[in-house]
Design an enzyme around this catalytic site. Structure first.
Site, PDB file in Angstrom:
ATOM      1  N   HIS A 134       9.554  21.686 -21.932  1.00 48.99           N
ATOM      2  CA  HIS A 134      10.816  21.685 -21.813  1.00 48.99           C
ATOM      3  C   HIS A 134      12.536  22.757 -22.551  1.00 48.99           C
ATOM      4  CE1 HIS A 134      10.327  18.524 -24.507  1.00 48.99           C
ATOM      5  NE2 HIS A 134      11.447  18.346 -24.934  1.00 48.99           N
ATOM      6  N   HIS A 181      15.700  23.053 -23.694  1.00 48.63           N
ATOM      7  CA  HIS A 181      17.469  22.261 -23.610  1.00 48.63           C
ATOM      8  C   HIS A 181      18.306  23.342 -23.698  1.00 48.63           C
ATOM      9  CE1 HIS A 181      16.101  18.159 -26.012  1.00 48.63           C
ATOM     10  NE2 HIS A 181      14.893  19.086 -26.389  1.00 48.63           N
TER      11      HIS A 181
HETATM   12  P1  5GP Z   1      12.116  16.709 -27.350  1.00 54.44           P
HETATM   13  O1  5GP Z   1      12.788  16.668 -29.455  1.00 54.44           O
HETATM   14  O2  5GP Z   1      10.846  16.299 -27.275  1.00 54.44           O
HETATM   15  O3  5GP Z   1      12.299  18.138 -27.464  1.00 54.44           O
HETATM   16  O4  5GP Z   1      13.144  16.398 -26.388  1.00 54.44           O
HETATM   17  C1  5GP Z   1      12.950  14.627 -25.194  1.00 54.44           C
HETATM   18  C2  5GP Z   1      14.683  14.890 -24.685  1.00 54.44           C
HETATM   19  O5  5GP Z   1      14.107  14.205 -23.500  1.00 54.44           O
HETATM   20  C3  5GP Z   1      15.050  14.401 -25.358  1.00 54.44           C
HETATM   21  O6  5GP Z   1      16.269  14.918 -25.754  1.00 54.44           O
HETATM   22  C4  5GP Z   1      15.591  13.131 -24.796  1.00 54.44           C
HETATM   23  O7  5GP Z   1      17.125  11.990 -25.277  1.00 54.44           O
HETATM   24  C5  5GP Z   1      15.333  13.466 -23.626  1.00 54.44           C
HETATM   25  N1  5GP Z   1      14.501  12.049 -22.764  1.00 54.44           N
HETATM   26  C6  5GP Z   1      13.198  11.113 -23.073  1.00 54.44           C
HETATM   27  N2  5GP Z   1      13.431  10.344 -22.016  1.00 54.44           N
HETATM   28  C7  5GP Z   1      13.897  10.841 -21.078  1.00 54.44           C
HETATM   29  C8  5GP Z   1      14.134  10.168 -19.760  1.00 54.44           C
HETATM   30  O8  5GP Z   1      13.033   9.247 -19.049  1.00 54.44           O
HETATM   31  N3  5GP Z   1      15.045  10.850 -18.543  1.00 54.44           N
HETATM   32  C9  5GP Z   1      15.333  12.071 -19.133  1.00 54.44           C
HETATM   33  N4  5GP Z   1      16.546  11.975 -18.501  1.00 54.44           N
HETATM   34  N5  5GP Z   1      15.993  12.472 -20.673  1.00 54.44           N
HETATM   35  C10 5GP Z   1      15.206  12.019 -21.250  1.00 54.44           C
END
Ligand code: 5GP
Length: 139
Positions: A98, A100
């Site tokens: 993903h 950001h």
């Molecule tokens: P990572 O740390 O893996 O790069 O970021 C994961 C992101 O996914 C975090 O910013 C978190 O807030 C977001 N996130 C986690 N669970 C969910 C969810 O169920 N729905 C949405 N819309 N975002 C999520």
């Protein structure tokens, strides 16, 4: 067990989806770092960037390219930080690639991406030459 993002793609859990096409989806982050914080994902589940096939990577970049100005304009941002946490050691929590898109504002108190890797190493020229050669040889 599918990732939480696959569950969003499948419509099994709700999300504020802002864009969708055949291979990619974008939706608002549930815990936004700034208003408009958006995630862009491939619909299929790949854990890391290097797992994403080239054609899907092309689609993913095209979606990011479309989304960045839309996100910035929607919240009247001055700029954005656009980044992937690529692997657990880099802070990736959801094992589904993903991107950001975090809107940024003058004086928002945040910093540049240069701060993410801890203390900067002091590398000699021959070490830098060796690293550059090593990377080049693997492509
Ligand atoms: P990572 O740390 O893996 O790069 O970021 C994961 C992101 O996914 C975090 O910013 C978190 O807030 C977001 N996130 C986690 N669970 C969910 C969810 O169920 N729905 C949405 N819309 N975002 C999520």
């Amino acid at each position: 067990m599918s990732t939480i993002f696959t569950q969003i793609v499948e419509g099994e859990i709700p999300a504020r989806i802002v864009y969708e096409d055949e291979t990619t989806v974008a939706f608002l982050d549930a815990n936004p770092l700034a208003p408009g914080h958006t995630l862009v994902i491939p619909k299929d589940e790949y854990e890391r960037l290097n797992d994403v096939p080239g054609d899907v990577a092309t689609d993913l970049y095209a979606t990011i390219h479309r989304l960045v100005p839309a996100v910035e304009e929607s919240v009247d941002a001055d700029a954005s930080t656009v980044a992937f946490n690529n692997g657990e050691a880099a802070g990736q929590e959801v094992p589904h690639v993903h991107c950001h898109i975090v809107p940024r504002f003058e004086g928002d108190g945040g910093g540049p991406i240069h701060g993410v890797a801890g203390e900067a190493p002091d590398l000699a020229d021959d070490e830098l030459d060796g690293i550059a050669d090593d990377i080049e040889s693997r492509i």
